[in-house]
Structures are given as C-alpha cells and as structure tokens.
Design a protein around this motif. Structure first.
Motif, PDB file in Angstrom:
ATOM      1  N   ILE A  88      48.197 -35.105   8.509  1.00 56.90           N
ATOM      2  CA  ILE A  88      47.751 -34.025   7.630  1.00 56.90           C
ATOM      3  C   ILE A  88      46.266 -34.203   7.346  1.00 56.90           C
ATOM      4  O   ILE A  88      45.499 -33.238   7.340  1.00 56.90           O
ATOM      5  CB  ILE A  88      48.578 -33.999   6.322  1.00 56.90           C
ATOM      6  N   TYR A  89      45.873 -35.437   7.119  1.00 57.01           N
ATOM      7  CA  TYR A  89      44.472 -35.758   6.823  1.00 57.01           C
ATOM      8  C   TYR A  89      43.543 -35.177   7.887  1.00 57.01           C
ATOM      9  O   TYR A  89      42.569 -34.499   7.573  1.00 57.01           O
ATOM     10  CB  TYR A  89      44.341 -37.281   6.733  1.00 57.01           C
ATOM     11  N   LYS A  90      43.855 -35.422   9.147  1.00 58.35           N
ATOM     12  CA  LYS A  90      43.026 -34.893  10.238  1.00 58.35           C
ATOM     13  C   LYS A  90      43.163 -33.376  10.356  1.00 58.35           C
ATOM     14  O   LYS A  90      42.190 -32.675  10.602  1.00 58.35           O
ATOM     15  CB  LYS A  90      43.405 -35.545  11.562  1.00 58.35           C
ATOM     16  N   ALA A  91      44.376 -32.881  10.186  1.00 57.28           N
ATOM     17  CA  ALA A  91      44.634 -31.451  10.366  1.00 57.28           C
ATOM     18  C   ALA A  91      43.868 -30.584   9.373  1.00 57.28           C
ATOM     19  O   ALA A  91      43.472 -29.469   9.709  1.00 57.28           O
ATOM     20  CB  ALA A  91      46.141 -31.168  10.268  1.00 57.28           C
ATOM     21  N   ILE A  92      43.643 -31.094   8.158  1.00 56.24           N
ATOM     22  CA  ILE A  92      42.955 -30.269   7.165  1.00 56.24           C
ATOM     23  C   ILE A  92      41.456 -30.512   7.124  1.00 56.24           C
ATOM     24  O   ILE A  92      40.742 -29.807   6.413  1.00 56.24           O
ATOM     25  CB  ILE A  92      43.560 -30.413   5.754  1.00 56.24           C
ATOM     26  N   GLY A  93      40.971 -31.511   7.858  1.00 57.21           N
ATOM     27  CA  GLY A  93      39.523 -31.723   7.913  1.00 57.21           C
ATOM     28  C   GLY A  93      39.021 -33.008   7.301  1.00 57.21           C
ATOM     29  O   GLY A  93      37.831 -33.130   7.004  1.00 57.21           O
ATOM     30  N   GLY A  94      39.903 -33.976   7.064  1.00 53.90           N
ATOM     31  CA  GLY A  94      39.474 -35.288   6.606  1.00 53.90           C
ATOM     32  C   GLY A  94      39.097 -35.366   5.139  1.00 53.90           C
ATOM     33  O   GLY A  94      39.521 -34.552   4.309  1.00 53.90           O
ATOM     34  N   LEU A 145      49.154 -27.657  -7.646  1.00 54.15           N
ATOM     35  CA  LEU A 145      48.907 -28.064  -6.261  1.00 54.15           C
ATOM     36  C   LEU A 145      48.904 -26.856  -5.334  1.00 54.15           C
ATOM     37  O   LEU A 145      47.996 -26.692  -4.513  1.00 54.15           O
ATOM     38  CB  LEU A 145      49.957 -29.076  -5.819  1.00 54.15           C
ATOM     39  N   GLU A 146      49.911 -26.008  -5.472  1.00 57.52           N
ATOM     40  CA  GLU A 146      49.992 -24.838  -4.594  1.00 57.52           C
ATOM     41  C   GLU A 146      48.782 -23.924  -4.774  1.00 57.52           C
ATOM     42  O   GLU A 146      48.199 -23.435  -3.798  1.00 57.52           O
ATOM     43  CB  GLU A 146      51.288 -24.061  -4.831  1.00 57.52           C
ATOM     44  N   GLY A 147      48.370 -23.701  -6.016  1.00 54.05           N
ATOM     45  CA  GLY A 147      47.184 -22.887  -6.264  1.00 54.05           C
ATOM     46  C   GLY A 147      45.944 -23.493  -5.631  1.00 54.05           C
ATOM     47  O   GLY A 147      45.102 -22.785  -5.064  1.00 54.05           O
ATOM     48  N   ALA A 148      45.811 -24.806  -5.713  1.00 58.87           N
ATOM     49  CA  ALA A 148      44.664 -25.490  -5.121  1.00 58.87           C
ATOM     50  C   ALA A 148      44.689 -25.384  -3.593  1.00 58.87           C
ATOM     51  O   ALA A 148      43.651 -25.162  -2.960  1.00 58.87           O
ATOM     52  CB  ALA A 148      44.640 -26.949  -5.553  1.00 58.87           C
ATOM     53  N   LEU A 149      45.862 -25.525  -3.001  1.00 63.86           N
ATOM     54  CA  LEU A 149      45.988 -25.393  -1.551  1.00 63.86           C
ATOM     55  C   LEU A 149      45.551 -24.012  -1.075  1.00 63.86           C
ATOM     56  O   LEU A 149      44.873 -23.878  -0.057  1.00 63.86           O
ATOM     57  CB  LEU A 149      47.432 -25.664  -1.106  1.00 63.86           C
ATOM     58  N   ILE A 150      45.928 -23.002  -1.828  1.00 60.85           N
ATOM     59  CA  ILE A 150      45.537 -21.630  -1.486  1.00 60.85           C
ATOM     60  C   ILE A 150      44.034 -21.452  -1.687  1.00 60.85           C
ATOM     61  O   ILE A 150      43.345 -20.904  -0.819  1.00 60.85           O
ATOM     62  CB  ILE A 150      46.353 -20.618  -2.322  1.00 60.85           C
ATOM     63  N   GLU A 184      42.004 -22.891   0.981  1.00 57.63           N
ATOM     64  CA  GLU A 184      42.378 -22.265   2.250  1.00 57.63           C
ATOM     65  C   GLU A 184      43.009 -23.222   3.258  1.00 57.63           C
ATOM     66  O   GLU A 184      42.685 -23.208   4.438  1.00 57.63           O
ATOM     67  CB  GLU A 184      41.167 -21.540   2.861  1.00 57.63           C
ATOM     68  N   ILE A 185      43.946 -24.041   2.753  1.00 61.84           N
ATOM     69  CA  ILE A 185      44.770 -24.846   3.656  1.00 61.84           C
ATOM     70  C   ILE A 185      45.814 -23.890   4.222  1.00 61.84           C
ATOM     71  O   ILE A 185      46.593 -23.298   3.485  1.00 61.84           O
ATOM     72  CB  ILE A 185      45.446 -26.025   2.929  1.00 61.84           C
ATOM     73  N   GLU A 186      45.808 -23.728   5.519  1.00 60.39           N
ATOM     74  CA  GLU A 186      46.650 -22.712   6.142  1.00 60.39           C
ATOM     75  C   GLU A 186      48.020 -23.249   6.525  1.00 60.39           C
ATOM     76  O   GLU A 186      48.244 -24.453   6.575  1.00 60.39           O
ATOM     77  CB  GLU A 186      45.916 -22.154   7.378  1.00 60.39           C
ATOM     78  N   GLU A 187      48.918 -22.296   6.782  1.00 53.70           N
ATOM     79  CA  GLU A 187      50.249 -22.625   7.294  1.00 53.70           C
ATOM     80  C   GLU A 187      50.097 -23.187   8.702  1.00 53.70           C
ATOM     81  O   GLU A 187      49.179 -22.808   9.393  1.00 53.70           O
ATOM     82  CB  GLU A 187      51.122 -21.366   7.333  1.00 53.70           C
ATOM     83  N   PRO A 188      50.937 -24.070   9.151  1.00 57.69           N
ATOM     84  CA  PRO A 188      52.070 -24.682   8.460  1.00 57.69           C
ATOM     85  C   PRO A 188      51.688 -25.919   7.647  1.00 57.69           C
ATOM     86  O   PRO A 188      52.545 -26.536   7.033  1.00 57.69           O
ATOM     87  CB  PRO A 188      53.006 -25.069   9.596  1.00 57.69           C
ATOM     88  N   ILE A 189      50.417 -26.256   7.649  1.00 57.43           N
ATOM     89  CA  ILE A 189      49.982 -27.461   6.940  1.00 57.43           C
ATOM     90  C   ILE A 189      50.269 -27.348   5.440  1.00 57.43           C
ATOM     91  O   ILE A 189      50.728 -28.303   4.817  1.00 57.43           O
ATOM     92  CB  ILE A 189      48.477 -27.737   7.175  1.00 57.43           C
ATOM     93  N   ARG A 190      49.994 -26.184   4.856  1.00 59.25           N
ATOM     94  CA  ARG A 190      50.232 -26.006   3.422  1.00 59.25           C
ATOM     95  C   ARG A 190      51.697 -26.273   3.083  1.00 59.25           C
ATOM     96  O   ARG A 190      52.007 -26.963   2.116  1.00 59.25           O
ATOM     97  CB  ARG A 190      49.811 -24.608   2.972  1.00 59.25           C
TER      98      ARG A 190
END
Length: 128
Positions: free
Chosen positions: A9-15, A95-100, A103-109
C-alpha cells in the motif's frame, strides 16, 4: 479482502509524502470530531507524529514505528482510552474522509479501510 497488485500500500499510494498528507488530513478531522475530542490530547502534534510512523509501517513502508517505539502492541497501548463502538466508527469516518480528500483511489482506498477497520474493531474496549 482487497489484494494490492502494486506491492505494498505504501508504494501504491506514493510513499512517505502520500502517507504524511493522509495523516495530516486525518488529524484535521480527528481534532474536530466531537466523539473523538474527549480521548485525544488538545495538542495533537505528538499523537499525529506517532500515528504517521505507524501508518508508514502498517502500509508496508520502513519500520519507523518499531524502530522508535518497539512492537506496536496496539490494544495494550489503547486500553487507557475508552474506545466505544461510536468512537471506533468516528475514527473510521475521519479516516475515510481523509482518504477521499487526499485522493487515494480505488481499490487502494478500500484496502486501507478494510485493514484499518479490522484494527479499529480490535481496539474497542468499552461498550456504549
């Protein structure tokens, strides 16, 4: 459970920078949530710093939390705080609000929410 095809996940979202943005957005919400304010310190600086270390490690990045603080022992560390189902839900809502927001996208979110929902459920220690 959602499978991450990008390694961690760390790599997928940009470190680190992405995790830091997420953590900042998350704590902006925590600081204002009426269900969470009673169990968090007024000054969230240190709490947010420690959470950042945890998120980095939890998402598959460097083991920063463990290097500084040892094994997470999450349930034990959270026992002094009354974590009710309502507070657990409030934490996940932040957490969900912060993810949105960041802009952490699906399916990572979804993967992040799934993993941290399990953790949040484990932290509950007080009935309503």
């Amino acid at each position: 459970m959602t499978t991450i095809k990008y390694g961690t996940i760390y790599k997928a979202i940009g470190g680190y920078d992405a995790v830091e943005r997420l953590n900042t957005a998350f704590y902006a919400r925590v600081a204002q949530h009426p269900d969470l304010i009673p169990i968090f310190p007024e000054d969230l600086t240190e709490t947010a710093r420690i959470q950042l270390l945890f998120f980095v490690q939890f998402f598959g990045g460097p083991r920063l939390y463990e290097e500084e603080r040892g094994h997470p022992m999450l349930r034990r560390r959270h026992l002094p705080f009354e974590i009710t189902p309502t507070r657990k839900d409030a934490w996940l809502e932040c957490l969900e609000g912060a993810l949105i927001e960041v802009e952490i996208e699906e399916p990572i979110r979804i993967a992040i929410l799934e993993r941290l929902t399990l953790t949040a459920n484990h932290m509950m220690n007080t009935p309503e």
